[in-house]
Design a protein around this motif. Structure first.
Motif, PDB file in Angstrom:
ATOM      1  N   PRO A  61     -21.721 -13.825  -5.181  1.00 45.47           N
ATOM      2  CA  PRO A  61     -21.959 -12.959  -4.009  1.00 45.47           C
ATOM      3  C   PRO A  61     -20.674 -12.549  -3.296  1.00 45.47           C
ATOM      4  N   LEU A  62     -19.742 -13.483  -3.161  1.00 46.74           N
ATOM      5  CA  LEU A  62     -18.478 -13.157  -2.486  1.00 46.74           C
ATOM      6  C   LEU A  62     -17.638 -12.216  -3.337  1.00 46.74           C
ATOM      7  N   ALA A  63     -17.558 -12.466  -4.642  1.00 51.66           N
ATOM      8  CA  ALA A  63     -16.769 -11.600  -5.524  1.00 51.66           C
ATOM      9  C   ALA A  63     -17.301 -10.172  -5.506  1.00 51.66           C
ATOM     10  N   ARG A  64     -18.621 -10.030  -5.538  1.00 47.85           N
ATOM     11  CA  ARG A  64     -19.226  -8.692  -5.479  1.00 47.85           C
ATOM     12  C   ARG A  64     -18.833  -7.975  -4.185  1.00 47.85           C
ATOM     13  N   LEU A  65     -18.994  -8.674  -3.055  1.00 50.68           N
ATOM     14  CA  LEU A  65     -18.720  -8.039  -1.759  1.00 50.68           C
ATOM     15  C   LEU A  65     -17.250  -7.662  -1.632  1.00 50.68           C
ATOM     16  N   GLU A  66     -16.342  -8.563  -2.002  1.00 51.70           N
ATOM     17  CA  GLU A  66     -14.915  -8.260  -1.937  1.00 51.70           C
ATOM     18  C   GLU A  66     -14.576  -7.026  -2.765  1.00 51.70           C
ATOM     19  N   THR A  67     -15.099  -6.968  -3.980  1.00 50.98           N
ATOM     20  CA  THR A  67     -14.760  -5.861  -4.882  1.00 50.98           C
ATOM     21  C   THR A  67     -15.376  -4.558  -4.414  1.00 50.98           C
ATOM     22  N   GLN A  68     -16.593  -4.597  -3.906  1.00 49.26           N
ATOM     23  CA  GLN A  68     -17.218  -3.373  -3.379  1.00 49.26           C
ATOM     24  C   GLN A  68     -16.407  -2.800  -2.228  1.00 49.26           C
ATOM     25  N   ILE A  69     -15.997  -3.638  -1.297  1.00 47.52           N
ATOM     26  CA  ILE A  69     -15.207  -3.167  -0.155  1.00 47.52           C
ATOM     27  C   ILE A  69     -13.844  -2.674  -0.629  1.00 47.52           C
ATOM     28  N   ALA A  70     -13.199  -3.438  -1.516  1.00 47.25           N
ATOM     29  CA  ALA A  70     -11.861  -3.083  -1.988  1.00 47.25           C
ATOM     30  C   ALA A  70     -11.843  -1.729  -2.674  1.00 47.25           C
ATOM     31  N   LEU A  71     -12.749  -1.520  -3.632  1.00 48.08           N
ATOM     32  CA  LEU A  71     -12.739  -0.262  -4.382  1.00 48.08           C
ATOM     33  C   LEU A  71     -13.130   0.921  -3.506  1.00 48.08           C
ATOM     34  N   THR A  72     -14.063   0.714  -2.593  1.00 50.33           N
ATOM     35  CA  THR A  72     -14.464   1.797  -1.692  1.00 50.33           C
ATOM     36  C   THR A  72     -13.293   2.251  -0.836  1.00 50.33           C
ATOM     37  N   GLU A  73     -12.570   1.309  -0.251  1.00 49.94           N
ATOM     38  CA  GLU A  73     -11.480   1.675   0.656  1.00 49.94           C
ATOM     39  C   GLU A  73     -10.274   2.230  -0.096  1.00 49.94           C
ATOM     40  N   LEU A  74      -9.986   1.727  -1.278  1.00 49.91           N
ATOM     41  CA  LEU A  74      -8.913   2.326  -2.081  1.00 49.91           C
ATOM     42  C   LEU A  74      -9.261   3.762  -2.437  1.00 49.91           C
ATOM     43  N   ALA A  75     -10.514   4.006  -2.806  1.00 56.63           N
ATOM     44  CA  ALA A  75     -10.946   5.365  -3.139  1.00 56.63           C
ATOM     45  C   ALA A  75     -10.858   6.287  -1.937  1.00 56.63           C
ATOM     46  N   ARG A  76     -11.247   5.818  -0.766  1.00 59.62           N
ATOM     47  CA  ARG A  76     -11.270   6.651   0.434  1.00 59.62           C
ATOM     48  C   ARG A  76      -9.874   6.959   0.979  1.00 59.62           C
ATOM     49  N   ARG A  77      -8.985   5.990   0.880  1.00 63.16           N
ATOM     50  CA  ARG A  77      -7.742   6.102   1.636  1.00 63.16           C
ATOM     51  C   ARG A  77      -6.533   6.549   0.828  1.00 63.16           C
ATOM     52  N   LEU A  78      -6.540   6.384  -0.497  1.00 59.50           N
ATOM     53  CA  LEU A  78      -5.392   6.819  -1.294  1.00 59.50           C
ATOM     54  C   LEU A  78      -5.616   8.242  -1.774  1.00 59.50           C
ATOM     55  N   GLU A  79      -4.707   9.132  -1.419  1.00 59.22           N
ATOM     56  CA  GLU A  79      -4.808  10.519  -1.858  1.00 59.22           C
ATOM     57  C   GLU A  79      -4.107  10.679  -3.201  1.00 59.22           C
ATOM     58  N   ASN A  80      -4.851  11.233  -4.159  1.00 64.02           N
ATOM     59  CA  ASN A  80      -4.349  11.492  -5.498  1.00 64.02           C
ATOM     60  C   ASN A  80      -3.770  10.241  -6.150  1.00 64.02           C
ATOM     61  N   PRO A  81      -4.524   9.159  -6.214  1.00 64.44           N
ATOM     62  CA  PRO A  81      -4.019   7.948  -6.875  1.00 64.44           C
ATOM     63  C   PRO A  81      -3.933   8.152  -8.383  1.00 64.44           C
ATOM     64  N   ARG A  82      -2.956   7.498  -9.011  1.00 65.36           N
ATOM     65  CA  ARG A  82      -2.744   7.681 -10.446  1.00 65.36           C
ATOM     66  C   ARG A  82      -2.025   6.467 -11.024  1.00 65.36           C
ATOM     67  N   LEU A  83      -2.290   6.221 -12.295  1.00 68.77           N
ATOM     68  CA  LEU A  83      -1.639   5.123 -12.994  1.00 68.77           C
ATOM     69  C   LEU A  83      -0.201   5.492 -13.324  1.00 68.77           C
ATOM     70  N   LEU A  84       0.698   4.554 -13.150  1.00 63.82           N
ATOM     71  CA  LEU A  84       2.093   4.767 -13.508  1.00 63.82           C
ATOM     72  C   LEU A  84       2.455   4.065 -14.811  1.00 63.82           C
ATOM     73  N   ALA A  85       1.539   3.263 -15.317  1.00 66.76           N
ATOM     74  CA  ALA A  85       1.721   2.598 -16.614  1.00 66.76           C
ATOM     75  C   ALA A  85       0.349   2.369 -17.212  1.00 66.76           C
ATOM     76  N   ASP A  86       0.141   2.859 -18.426  1.00 61.24           N
ATOM     77  CA  ASP A  86      -1.147   2.680 -19.077  1.00 61.24           C
ATOM     78  C   ASP A  86      -0.925   2.538 -20.592  1.00 61.24           C
ATOM     79  N   PRO A  87      -1.177   1.364 -21.158  1.00 62.86           N
ATOM     80  CA  PRO A  87      -1.725   0.178 -20.494  1.00 62.86           C
ATOM     81  C   PRO A  87      -0.673  -0.539 -19.661  1.00 62.86           C
ATOM     82  N   PRO A  88      -1.106  -1.239 -18.638  1.00 65.86           N
ATOM     83  CA  PRO A  88      -0.177  -2.039 -17.837  1.00 65.86           C
ATOM     84  C   PRO A  88       0.135  -3.354 -18.540  1.00 65.86           C
ATOM     85  N   PRO A  89       1.099  -4.107 -18.071  1.00 67.99           N
ATOM     86  CA  PRO A  89       1.341  -5.444 -18.639  1.00 67.99           C
ATOM     87  C   PRO A  89       0.223  -6.401 -18.242  1.00 67.99           C
TER      88      PRO A  89
END
Length: 423
Positions: A352-380
């Motif tokens: 339950p805690l892992a779900r809630l943390e991840t839901q909040i984290a991904l929602t706020e990253l999506a809302r607040r970062l403009e034009n987010p993009r990977l700088l390394a794919d695949p990452p280490p």
């Protein structure tokens, strides 16, 4: 030199970024006996059956201590004691009550990105969030993070098939457990004398805890919750953002449809899970898919392979959150489309805690970062094949939208947040 088996290739770090083609090969032979005597099980239905089979054991094979390393009835008794102050039926709202505090932690971490156009999502966000959250839940001083980080690293390195036969790794893990136990002994005494609102305080001031659990068992379980409470969630958040940046249309949907993040996290648990395999021991001869696994044998249950089994889920290599029905989000673990939280009596205590943390984290990253993009794919990636996730995730963006602009309450950095400055 003998050709490496498919499972040996899975364990090889060179395949860490994409083990899924190897999992497809594994499933063509549902049960494989490795040269070291381990049996590898890779299909969904076989894994689920074994997770619920009383002839399988976690004792002495799951090296995390606490109730996760025990079998029923001891496991069930300890888990009930731990759950009294954590979840239903006696404390049904503890995790829900953490929501505002989690939001404040997330907001503060993203606020710290202001003025930058690049971050390491692991060190700057996905690590400090769950570490800070589990510290506050348990009542562990977050400023002690540099101490328990070293212990957690040693314990994690002692997990999984890659550590079998490496006595030095096991010795370091055992030493780390001993040091962590001493740490929690002092901390528990302090909470007993001056209790707070945290989980450890609630447990040590409840006479029922001491009537049903020894002091040594409580120390072991406290260590388990601290380690398991952040190591896997770091991977879930990081794998989640990596996957969403590879599927920008899904990131847009999270911005536009708040509830979409719920099914997105469920799909991430299936598609890019934080834990890829579990170890069990056979207590009796067990027949699986026409193969008899003898009593005493060790089994590697490849959860990540099972969650992508085409006999269980349609088009398994496609990331599709819409395959999860929001109206059935109260399903039991046995009905889940994924094995992201394991199954059976050992179904993840912290889900339950892992779900809630991840839901909040991904929602706020999506809302607040403009034009987010990977700088390394695949990452280490981290070296461990069991707890699989990027060690670093460099992400670029144009701008950080302010919390005030979006109407987010709070917006100030929490007083103390864990930071990661380790190699």
């Amino acid at each position: 030199m003998a050709t490496a088996s498919v499972f040996e290739q899975v364990l090889d770090y060179t395949n860490r970024a994409d083990p899924y083609p190897l999992y497809r090969q594994l499933r063509t032979t549902p049960v494989v006996r490795e040269a070291d005597g381990n049996y590898v099980v890779s299909r969904y239905r076989d894994i689920v059956a074994l997770l619920h089979d009383p002839r399988t054991s976690s004792r002495d094979v799951v090296k995390l201590g606490g109730f996760i390393s025990t079998d029923p009835p001891e496991h069930d008794h300890m888990r009930r004691l731990m759950n009294r102050h954590y979840g239903p039926p006696e404390t049904p709202d503890r995790i829900d009550r953490m929501g505002p505090d989690l939001m404040n932690i997330v907001t503060g971490l993203i606020d710290s990105f202001t003025g930058r156009t690049e971050v390491d999502l692991v060190d700057d966000f996905a690590y400090p969030l769950p570490v800070t959250a589990i510290c506050r839940l348990l009542g562990v001083p977050v400023e002690d993070e540099p101490r328990f980080h070293v212990w957690a690293d040693a314990i994690v390195e002692g997990l999984g098939p890659q550590a079998q036969g490496f006595e030095e790794a096991r010795r370091h893990a055992d030493d780390a457990f001993a040091e962590m136990g001493q740490y929690f002994a002092t901390l528990i005494d302090a909470h007993h004398q001056l209790p707070g609102e945290d989980l450890l305080s609630a447990m040590v001031t409840d006479d029922r805890t001491w009537e049903g659990m020894s002091r040594a068992a409580l120390l072991s379980n406290a260590s388990l919750l601290l380690i398991a409470g952040h190591e896997t969630t770091v991977n879930l958040i990081t794998n989640g953002m990596l996957t969403l940046l590879r599927h920008p249309d899904m990131l847009d949907r999270i911005r536009q449809e708040p509830d979409f993040v719920i099914r997105t996290v469920e799909e991430l648990l299936r598609y890019e899970p934080p834990v890829h395999m579990l170890i069990r021991k056979a207590l009796d001869d067990i027949e699986v898919a026409g193969t008899t696994i003898p009593a005493g044998a060790t089994m590697q249950l490849v959860l990540a392979s099972g969650s992508r089994d085409p006999d269980h889920v349609r088009d398994p290599d496609r990331f599709d959150p819409d395959r999860h029905d929001l109206e059935r989000m109260d399903f039991s673990p046995e009905e889940s489309q994924h094995l992201g939280f394991g199954g059976g009596v050992h179904h993840c205590f912290g889900a339950p805690l892992a779900r809630l943390e991840t839901q909040i984290a991904l929602t706020e990253l999506a809302r607040r970062l403009e034009n987010p993009r990977l700088l390394a794919d695949p990452p280490p990636y981290r070296p461990n094949p069991v707890l699989r996730g990027p060690r670093h995730l460099p992400v670029g963006f144009d701008h950080v939208r302010s919390a005030q602009e979006l109407g987010i309450l709070g917006g100030r950095a929490p007083t103390k947040v864990a930071t990661r400055q380790h190699g």
